[in-house]
Design an enzyme around this catalytic site. Structure first.
Site, PDB file in Angstrom:
ATOM      1  NE  ARG A   1       6.798  50.011  27.700  1.00 55.08           N
ATOM      2  CZ  ARG A   1       7.192  51.146  27.108  1.00 55.08           C
ATOM      3  NH1 ARG A   1       8.146  51.117  26.203  1.00 55.08           N
ATOM      4  NH2 ARG A   1       6.609  52.284  27.404  1.00 55.08           N
TER       5      ARG A   1
ATOM      6  CG  LEU B   1      -2.972  34.078  32.824  1.00 56.52           C
ATOM      7  CD1 LEU B   1      -3.800  32.825  33.031  1.00 56.52           C
ATOM      8  CD2 LEU B   1      -2.865  34.401  31.334  1.00 56.52           C
TER       9      LEU B   1
ATOM     10  NE  ARG C   1      21.863  45.234  23.347  1.00 59.09           N
ATOM     11  CZ  ARG C   1      20.802  46.030  23.287  1.00 59.09           C
ATOM     12  NH1 ARG C   1      19.602  45.505  23.157  1.00 59.09           N
ATOM     13  NH2 ARG C   1      20.941  47.336  23.348  1.00 59.09           N
TER      14      ARG C   1
ATOM     15  CD  GLN D   1       6.464  43.018  34.595  1.00 54.60           C
ATOM     16  OE1 GLN D   1       5.555  43.085  35.417  1.00 54.60           O
ATOM     17  NE2 GLN D   1       7.536  42.260  34.767  1.00 54.60           N
TER      18      GLN D   1
ATOM     19  CG  HIS E   1       4.821  33.872  34.048  1.00 55.92           C
ATOM     20  ND1 HIS E   1       3.768  33.549  34.869  1.00 55.92           N
ATOM     21  CD2 HIS E   1       5.852  34.177  34.880  1.00 55.92           C
ATOM     22  CE1 HIS E   1       4.144  33.645  36.137  1.00 55.92           C
ATOM     23  NE2 HIS E   1       5.406  34.029  36.164  1.00 55.92           N
TER      24      HIS E   1
ATOM     25  N   GLY F   1       0.535  30.190  54.884  1.00 55.95           N
ATOM     26  CA  GLY F   1       1.902  30.615  54.600  1.00 55.95           C
ATOM     27  C   GLY F   1       2.024  32.112  54.777  1.00 55.95           C
TER      28      GLY F   1
ATOM     29  CE  LYS G   1      15.546  34.198  37.993  1.00 57.89           C
ATOM     30  NZ  LYS G   1      14.950  35.398  38.588  1.00 57.89           N
TER      31      LYS G   1
ATOM     32  CE  LYS H   1      15.031  38.221  23.705  1.00 57.75           C
ATOM     33  NZ  LYS H   1      15.900  39.160  22.950  1.00 57.75           N
TER      34      LYS H   1
END
Length: 590
Positions: free
Chosen positions: A472, A277, A565, A474, A337, A108, A433, A430
């Protein structure tokens, strides 16, 4: 402490010889099994740990295990060097040095993931001297393309480290000379047999190790696994296959995918990648907890009031709604995730750092989780919103999204782990997008101080006095702990302050991309950060009943404005468990 980079003398492709070579260079030390020492790879049956630096020869690449040699569809046999007719500069040095070679095939190769992530990650590993001495990279896809066209396409996305730019152009040229292309169908064994011939030309009679990265839709995973295993597997080294999420849409489709792959591959050959991960702060979770005495005693229901796992993007589907609408935010983010991060966060201390010991503990967490209830879940979907004179389209305004779609672009959920350590502690997830900010973080809110002598200083808002550990992930990677502190002066006035570790300030070295770490782990045979089949099954068993209920009852998502939010219902869900979302407070600077 950073490990110094040094190149060891070459040795034969055996674990013992590699260990002797590393020991002679000072890289092999007896390390206690629970000491975390930089990058750790599993050694053989003894209790040594190899401290592997990136300045390495191919002799340090692990030899195939019994399960990996060869794949199910291939019998042992020799590999002969074939004369090259198509290439003018095949990188195939004298095989008499006895070192193995690694052939990496990106299936691919013309897709966005390959162009934006995989090829740049491979170049970064080459730039840092982390790839074996002898390696070749092949792109494989249905698109017609020459080697030169592949190199041109790849070169547009390559960059050098911000903190290390010596010989950048020279390194790029050397890397691109090792990149080749083969066009073929994904389900035709004869096309993979043609690829096999080209790979053998470059392997030049060496012990050949082969890695296939399936950067393709999951509906053709099995076709490629079948063709590659039967026609392009290594006959005298290991063959490994990296597969990208999504691993199905529910328990049934995931099980069918796993069963299909295992017709042609052993479990040890399958590397299910979840790039989160490989994030630096996620990999640091176990270091933070198990190597710091101040944290491990607090890591339980006795001191922790709630844990929040938050993922947000400040953009919508932007024309890619066709793919997203088939999966939705729960399948796309929460089931993989965030759930993987939760399992790493909540697991018990593993017996060792070996991959199987760590993954065993993660599976125990997933199997201890309480079934998800519909009343503990809130779903939402962003709608059109105008702000500052700019109108942002809603989800269903995307032409690639079916009209009247009920697919959630936001979800919040309360999960519980029914075991002695975490009984009663809400884990709030939570993900969404088109929210007000972009980021991913773990927030650990501790319990209130019993009989707090200074509670009057905080007024009626007792949550202001809560200690909170924030990881944090990212962007702007950081770890900070919120504490209460006296403001300097003659009066008794308290302030909430941060003890912080901001990575960009503390470390001058640029943080590697997650794909770099995971690709290197796959080459080295390190499986800690990859998902095992029983782990995947446990994750789907948790979410599949909820997903089916949402779809069968046609639950309508709560609408929220683009750039907001999120839905109001998420606040009510948190309040139900006496929790306040940590990312909704005042702006935090660290």
């Amino acid at each position: 402490m950073a490990l110094s980079a040094a190149r060891c003398p070459s040795s034969s492709a055996t674990s013992a010889a590699a260990a002797d070579s590393l020991r002679s260079c000072g890289h092999l030390r007896p390390v206690p099994r629970r000491v975390f020492v930089g990058r750790v790879a599993s050694a053989s049956a003894n209790r040594w740990k190899l401290r592997v630096t990136c300045k390495q020869d191919a002799s340090s690449v692990p030899v195939p295990t019994a399960k990996e040699t060869p794949s199910k569809a291939v019998e042992n046999g020799g590999v002969s060097a074939l004369p090259s007719q198509e290439y003018g500069h095949v990188v195939s040095p004298d095989p008499s040095d006895g070192e193995p070679t690694v052939s990496i095939t990106v299936v691919g190769a013309s897709g966005d993931l390959a162009k934006k992530k995989i090829f740049p990650a491979l170049f970064a590993l080459y730039y840092e001297d982390c790839l074996p001495k002898h390696f070749t990279i092949f792109g494989y896809a249905r698109s017609k393309m020459t080697d030169a066209e592949l190199r041109t396409m790849v070169s547009r996305t390559l960059t050098c480290r911000i903190d290390k730019r010596e010989n950048c152009n020279e390194k790029m040229e050397q890397f691109l000379k090792r990149c080749f292309y083969h066009s073929g169908q994904y389900d035709l064994e004869e096309n993979f047999a043609e690829l096999d011939k080209k790979l053998k030309e470059h392997e030049a009679g060496r012990v050949s190790n082969r890695l296939f990265y399936l950067s393709i839709p999951p509906n053709i995973f099995i076709d490629v696994a079948k063709s590659a295993s039967r026609s392009a597997s290594s006959k005298n080294g290991w063959t490994r296959v990296i597969v990208e999420k999504p691993f199905g849409r529910d328990s049934e489709s995931s099980a069918a995918l796993t069963s299909g792959l295992k017709q042609y591959l052993d479990e040890d050959q399958i590397f299910r990648i979840d790039h989160y991960l490989g994030k630096e702060l996620v990999e640091n979770l176990s270091v933070l907890r198990f190597s710091n005495l101040i944290f491990e005693p607090l890591w339980s229901r006795q001191y922790i009031r709630n844990v929040q796992l938050i993922f947000s993007e400040d953009f919508g589907t932007e024309g890619r709604g066709g793919y997203f609408d088939h999966y939705g935010i729960i399948r796309d983010i929460m089931q993989n995730h965030l759930l993987q991060i939760l399992a790493l966060f909540a697991m018990e201390t593993p017996v060792s750092l070996d991959a199987e010991d760590i993954r065993n503990e993660k599976v125990k967490v997933l199997r201890s989780m309480r079934p998800l209830q519909l009343e503990d879940v809130v779903i939402g979907q962003y709608k059109s919103h105008t702000k500052g004179g700019v109108t942002h389209p809603g989800y269903t305004d995307d032409k690639t999204v079916p009209k009247g779609s009920l697919t959630p672009t936001f979800a919040a959920a309360a999960l519980f782990i029914d075991n002695p350590r975490w009984d009663g502690v809400p884990f709030l997830m939570k993900a969404g997008k088109a929210l007000h900010t972009k980021g991913a973080e773990i927030r650990v809110q501790f319990r209130h101080v019993p009989g707090n002598l200074y509670k009057r200083s905080f007024g009626s808002d007792i949550d202001r006095a809560t200690n909170e550990l924030v990881i944090r992930v990212q962007p702007d990677e950081a770890i900070y702990l919120k504490i209460n502190n006296k403001v300097p002066g003659l009066e008794m006035r308290l302030d909430r302050s941060n003890l912080n570790l901001l990575y960009s300030s503390r470390y001058s070295k640029e943080i590697p991309d997650a794909y770099e770490r995971l690709l290197l782990d796959a080459i080295e045979g390190e499986r800690r950060l990859f998902i095992r089949s029983d782990e995947l099954n446990a994750a789907w068993e948790l979410f599949t009943p909820l997903l089916k209920e949402l779809e069968e009852k046609k639950i309508a998502p709560e609408l929220y404005p683009y750039g907001s939010r999120g839905p109001v219902g998420a606040h009510y869900l948190a309040a139900k468990y006496n929790v306040r979302w940590g990312d909704l407070g005042a702006s935090e600077s660290v």
